[in-house]
Structures are given as structure tokens and as C-alpha cells.
Design a protein around this motif. Sequence first.
Motif, PDB file in Angstrom:
ATOM      1  N   LYS A  68       0.844  -1.197   0.000  1.00  8.43           N
ATOM      2  CA  LYS A  68       0.000   0.000   0.000  1.00  8.43           C
ATOM      3  C   LYS A  68       0.883   1.252   0.000  1.00  8.43           C
ATOM      4  CE  LYS A  68      -3.750   2.179   2.599  1.00  8.43           C
ATOM      5  NZ  LYS A  68      -4.603   2.067   3.795  1.00  8.43           N
ATOM      6  N   THR A  73      -2.806  -0.103  -5.186  1.00  9.36           N
ATOM      7  CA  THR A  73      -4.131   0.314  -4.731  1.00  9.36           C
ATOM      8  C   THR A  73      -4.952  -0.879  -4.266  1.00  9.36           C
ATOM      9  OG1 THR A  73      -5.175   0.049  -6.897  1.00  9.36           O
ATOM     10  CG2 THR A  73      -4.121   2.189  -6.430  1.00  9.36           C
ATOM     11  N   GLN A  74      -6.020  -0.580  -3.565  1.00  8.85           N
ATOM     12  CA  GLN A  74      -6.948  -1.627  -3.130  1.00  8.85           C
ATOM     13  C   GLN A  74      -7.471  -2.393  -4.339  1.00  8.85           C
ATOM     14  OE1 GLN A  74     -10.162  -0.430  -0.476  1.00  8.85           O
ATOM     15  NE2 GLN A  74     -11.565  -1.761  -1.592  1.00  8.85           N
ATOM     16  N   LYS A 101      -8.521  -6.600   3.372  1.00 11.73           N
ATOM     17  CA  LYS A 101      -9.610  -5.709   3.801  1.00 11.73           C
ATOM     18  C   LYS A 101      -9.199  -4.888   5.014  1.00 11.73           C
ATOM     19  CE  LYS A 101     -13.645  -7.355   4.472  1.00 11.73           C
ATOM     20  NZ  LYS A 101     -14.762  -8.230   4.823  1.00 11.73           N
ATOM     21  N   TYR A 104      -6.567  -2.185   3.913  1.00  9.19           N
ATOM     22  CA  TYR A 104      -7.125  -1.128   3.045  1.00  9.19           C
ATOM     23  C   TYR A 104      -8.422  -0.537   3.597  1.00  9.19           C
ATOM     24  CZ  TYR A 104      -3.630  -1.928  -0.539  1.00  9.19           C
ATOM     25  OH  TYR A 104      -2.455  -1.996  -1.237  1.00  9.19           O
ATOM     26  N   LYS A 107      -9.176   4.262   2.839  1.00 11.57           N
ATOM     27  CA  LYS A 107      -8.759   4.530   1.463  1.00 11.57           C
ATOM     28  C   LYS A 107      -7.657   5.569   1.457  1.00 11.57           C
ATOM     29  CE  LYS A 107     -11.568   2.839  -1.811  1.00 11.57           C
ATOM     30  NZ  LYS A 107     -11.119   2.231  -3.015  1.00 11.57           N
ATOM     31  N   ASN A 108      -6.761   5.470   0.474  1.00  8.34           N
ATOM     32  CA  ASN A 108      -5.692   6.481   0.328  1.00  8.34           C
ATOM     33  C   ASN A 108      -6.290   7.825   0.026  1.00  8.34           C
ATOM     34  OD1 ASN A 108      -3.720   4.604   0.804  1.00  8.34           O
ATOM     35  ND2 ASN A 108      -3.365   4.153  -1.337  1.00  8.34           N
TER      36      ASN A 108
END
Length: 108
Positions: A68, A73-74, A101, A104, A107-108
Amino acid sequence: MAEKVTAGRDKLGEFAPKFAELNDDVLFGQVWSRESELSARDRSFATISALISMGAFEQLPSHLARAKANGLTQEEVSEIITHLAFYVGWPKAWSAFNIAKEIYKEKN
């Protein structure tokens, strides 16, 4: 330059000092720092794929967090796990998804 990793020394330094040294200085010091040969993002991609394939779920959270931080990304991690499910097994994918899960959640 990659950040200095001390996990080996922190967790195993007294019990297995040579292993801790190899982990911190060679694997995460020399190998992971070779970004002109393979980016940290790509190393994370390869590493999480290998860990999931082996069922090495104890190491997966820290490597997913590193992935991450390295820009995966997720959505990309979800796609990696989905793709691997057909090659390494559905139960491993479920286990990997449950760990991903948690990593992440935010969220970024």
C-alpha cells in the motif's frame, strides 16, 4: 532510498541474530533497495503474490501494508488476489482478502 528496516532485529535479534541481520541488511537493505532493477511497487506485487501462493499469511499483513505504501491500490490488490485464486486455491484467496480488507480499511 528505501527506509531502513529493523523488524528482524526487533523481533528476532536476541534469539537469532544472524537471521535478523540477513533479514534487515541483505533482504530489506540490499535487495529491496535495488529500485533501478525493479521498483518497490513491483517488488511488493511479487512478494504478496508469493506469500499468498505459499499460504504465508503471518507475513502478509506487513507486506500488504508495505505494498500500500509502495503504491499498490486496493483495486490492484483485489485483482491480484482474484487472479491468484484460480492458481493457488480459493481458500488462500479468501484468507488473503480478509487480511487485505483490514489493511485497506482506510482509502488512500
